[in-house]
Write a protein that holds these residues in place. Structure first.
Motif, PDB file in Angstrom:
ATOM      1  N   ASP A  64       0.848  -1.118   0.074  1.00 27.49           N
ATOM      2  CA  ASP A  64       0.402  -0.139  -0.417  1.00 27.49           C
ATOM      3  C   ASP A  64       1.148   1.308  -0.364  1.00 27.49           C
ATOM      4  N   VAL A  65       1.775   1.457   1.094  1.00 30.01           N
ATOM      5  CA  VAL A  65       2.541   2.811   0.793  1.00 30.01           C
ATOM      6  C   VAL A  65       3.215   2.815  -0.337  1.00 30.01           C
ATOM      7  N   MET A  66       4.235   1.574  -0.828  1.00 28.61           N
ATOM      8  CA  MET A  66       4.597   1.611  -2.080  1.00 28.61           C
ATOM      9  C   MET A  66       3.781   2.355  -4.138  1.00 28.61           C
ATOM     10  N   GLY A  67       2.464   2.140  -3.471  1.00 24.71           N
ATOM     11  CA  GLY A  67       1.678   2.614  -4.494  1.00 24.71           C
ATOM     12  C   GLY A  67       2.053   1.468  -5.631  1.00 24.71           C
ATOM     13  N   ALA A  68       0.225   0.878  -6.819  1.00 27.22           N
ATOM     14  CA  ALA A  68       0.669   0.174  -8.191  1.00 27.22           C
ATOM     15  C   ALA A  68       1.873   0.672  -8.768  1.00 27.22           C
ATOM     16  N   THR A  69       1.909  -0.767  -9.510  1.00 27.47           N
ATOM     17  CA  THR A  69       3.229  -1.341 -10.204  1.00 27.47           C
ATOM     18  C   THR A  69       3.886   1.015 -10.914  1.00 27.47           C
ATOM     19  N   ASN A  70       2.381   1.155 -11.859  1.00 18.76           N
ATOM     20  CA  ASN A  70       2.596   1.989 -13.034  1.00 18.76           C
ATOM     21  C   ASN A  70       2.337   3.143 -12.285  1.00 18.76           C
ATOM     22  N   PRO A  71       3.620   4.252 -12.366  1.00 22.35           N
ATOM     23  CA  PRO A  71       3.553   5.361 -11.305  1.00 22.35           C
ATOM     24  C   PRO A  71       1.587   5.937 -11.765  1.00 22.35           C
ATOM     25  N   VAL A  72       1.249   6.071 -12.742  1.00 24.08           N
ATOM     26  CA  VAL A  72       0.422   7.024 -13.612  1.00 24.08           C
ATOM     27  C   VAL A  72      -0.574   6.177 -12.469  1.00 24.08           C
ATOM     28  N   GLU A  73      -0.284   5.171 -12.206  1.00 31.52           N
ATOM     29  CA  GLU A  73      -2.028   4.914 -11.549  1.00 31.52           C
ATOM     30  C   GLU A  73      -1.996   4.510 -10.236  1.00 31.52           C
ATOM     31  N   ALA A  74      -0.688   5.058  -9.405  1.00 37.58           N
ATOM     32  CA  ALA A  74      -0.756   5.213  -8.169  1.00 37.58           C
ATOM     33  C   ALA A  74      -1.891   6.123  -7.248  1.00 37.58           C
ATOM     34  N   ASP A  75      -1.534   6.181  -5.861  1.00 39.52           N
ATOM     35  CA  ASP A  75      -2.378   6.897  -5.344  1.00 39.52           C
ATOM     36  C   ASP A  75      -1.865   7.527  -5.114  1.00 39.52           C
ATOM     37  N   THR A  76      -1.851   8.817  -5.109  1.00 41.20           N
ATOM     38  CA  THR A  76      -1.638  10.535  -3.801  1.00 41.20           C
ATOM     39  C   THR A  76      -0.768  10.304  -2.700  1.00 41.20           C
ATOM     40  N   GLY A  77       0.591  10.204  -2.587  1.00 43.02           N
ATOM     41  CA  GLY A  77       1.041   9.896  -1.855  1.00 43.02           C
ATOM     42  C   GLY A  77       2.188   8.662  -1.121  1.00 43.02           C
ATOM     43  N   THR A  78       2.019   7.899  -1.973  1.00 46.47           N
ATOM     44  CA  THR A  78       2.258   6.118  -2.607  1.00 46.47           C
ATOM     45  C   THR A  78       3.533   6.466  -2.790  1.00 46.47           C
ATOM     46  N   ILE A  79       5.214   5.663  -2.266  1.00 43.58           N
ATOM     47  CA  ILE A  79       6.353   5.667  -3.067  1.00 43.58           C
ATOM     48  C   ILE A  79       6.316   6.074  -4.607  1.00 43.58           C
ATOM     49  N   ARG A  80       4.927   5.597  -5.628  1.00 47.41           N
ATOM     50  CA  ARG A  80       5.454   5.216  -6.786  1.00 47.41           C
ATOM     51  C   ARG A  80       4.938   6.562  -7.230  1.00 47.41           C
ATOM     52  N   LYS A  81       3.742   7.029  -6.729  1.00 45.65           N
ATOM     53  CA  LYS A  81       3.707   8.233  -7.136  1.00 45.65           C
ATOM     54  C   LYS A  81       4.261   9.340  -7.227  1.00 45.65           C
ATOM     55  N   GLU A  82       5.059   8.912  -5.765  1.00 46.01           N
ATOM     56  CA  GLU A  82       6.428  10.592  -5.299  1.00 46.01           C
ATOM     57  C   GLU A  82       7.506  10.399  -6.291  1.00 46.01           C
ATOM     58  N   PHE A  83       7.998   9.326  -6.378  1.00 48.44           N
ATOM     59  CA  PHE A  83       9.346   8.910  -6.817  1.00 48.44           C
ATOM     60  C   PHE A  83       9.229   8.505  -8.363  1.00 48.44           C
ATOM     61  N   ALA A  84       8.555   7.944  -8.471  1.00 52.16           N
ATOM     62  CA  ALA A  84       8.868   6.930  -9.812  1.00 52.16           C
ATOM     63  C   ALA A  84       8.811   7.460 -10.693  1.00 52.16           C
ATOM     64  N   GLU A  85      10.212   6.944 -12.235  1.00 53.70           N
ATOM     65  CA  GLU A  85      10.222   7.787 -12.757  1.00 53.70           C
ATOM     66  C   GLU A  85       9.620   7.454 -14.224  1.00 53.70           C
ATOM     67  N   SER A  86       9.214   6.085 -13.806  1.00 58.24           N
ATOM     68  CA  SER A  86       8.094   5.353 -15.020  1.00 58.24           C
ATOM     69  C   SER A  86       7.601   3.119 -14.424  1.00 58.24           C
ATOM     70  N   ILE A  87       7.120   2.812 -14.980  1.00 56.24           N
ATOM     71  CA  ILE A  87       6.726   1.527 -15.024  1.00 56.24           C
ATOM     72  C   ILE A  87       7.639   0.708 -14.414  1.00 56.24           C
ATOM     73  N   ALA A 115      11.597   2.257 -13.871  1.00 59.54           N
ATOM     74  CA  ALA A 115      11.772   2.690 -12.638  1.00 59.54           C
ATOM     75  C   ALA A 115      11.365   2.984 -11.922  1.00 59.54           C
ATOM     76  N   ASN A 116      10.812   2.054 -10.732  1.00 59.39           N
ATOM     77  CA  ASN A 116       9.706   2.749 -10.009  1.00 59.39           C
ATOM     78  C   ASN A 116      10.070   2.490  -8.562  1.00 59.39           C
ATOM     79  N   SER A 117      11.281   2.879  -8.388  1.00 62.97           N
ATOM     80  CA  SER A 117      11.576   3.170  -7.597  1.00 62.97           C
ATOM     81  C   SER A 117      12.274   2.100  -6.477  1.00 62.97           C
ATOM     82  N   VAL A 118      11.322   1.197  -5.733  1.00 63.25           N
ATOM     83  CA  VAL A 118      11.525   0.192  -3.942  1.00 63.25           C
ATOM     84  C   VAL A 118      10.236  -1.237  -5.442  1.00 63.25           C
ATOM     85  N   HIS A 119      10.917  -1.982  -5.095  1.00 61.53           N
ATOM     86  CA  HIS A 119      10.009  -3.392  -5.163  1.00 61.53           C
ATOM     87  C   HIS A 119       9.628  -4.082  -2.965  1.00 61.53           C
TER      88      HIS A 119
END
Ligand code: ADP
Ligand code: MG
Length: 140
Positions: free
Chosen positions: A88-111, A113-117
């Motif tokens: 939940d904290v990570m957010g969806a694999t694709n940052p475009v689909e990730a919820d506000t406040g998640t790591i991937r929404k805030e930091f990911a560059e692409s589906i 290069a999405n910052s975390v596993h």
């Protein structure tokens, strides 16, 4: 709720941009404790083995190259329902689909290069933790 351990990896896109501290702050704010952590530069063999489940996927070779493009932080996170909580904290694999406040929404560059596993089940968490950590490193 059960206390669980889960495996997290801060990926090369994030270590390159010095985001380790900001990402760790998200985990801690959510109540996840970082009980083990180390910085590694994965070999091709290690990255291939870790992502073996994705071997047949079209993005496998690129994913392996990306994961060895710079250092990563491998870490064990502990908390109540840690596997799901971390996802939940990570957010969806694709940052475009990730919820506000998640790591991937805030930091990911692409589906890719999405910052975390993060492990996707308790069974995989245990397998992935033992891939990177010896029992003695988790003896707290
Ligand atoms: P997650 O990391 O959210 O569990 P997956 O297990 O499906 O996602 O994929 C593993 C990793 O492979 C993703 O985190 C991402 O780095 C990469 N990946 C997944 N889907 C794609 C895609 N369509 N194109 C490129 N890379 C992808
Ligand atoms: Mg996955």
């Amino acid at each position: 709720m059960p206390t669980e351990n889960t495996l997290s990896i801060i990926k090369p896109d994030a270590t390159k941009r010095n985001l380790t501290g900001l990402i760790n702050a998200k985990f801690e704010k959510a109540g996840l404790k970082i009980i083990a952590q180390k910085r590694l530069h994965l070999s091709k063999e290690m990255a291939e083995k870790f992502y073996e489940v994705h071997k047949e996927r079209p993005f496998y070779n690129d994913l392996v190259d990306f994961m060895i493009s710079g250092p990563v932080i491998v870490q064990v996170l502990r908390g109540e329902n840690a596997v799901k909580l971390n996802r939940d904290v990570m957010g969806a694999t694709n940052p475009v689909e990730a919820d506000t406040g998640t790591i991937r929404k805030e930091f990911a560059e692409s589906i890719e290069a999405n910052s975390v596993h993060g492990s996707d089940s308790l069974e995989n968490a245990n397998l992935e933790i033992s891939f990177f950590f010896a029992g003695i490193e988790l003896s707290i």
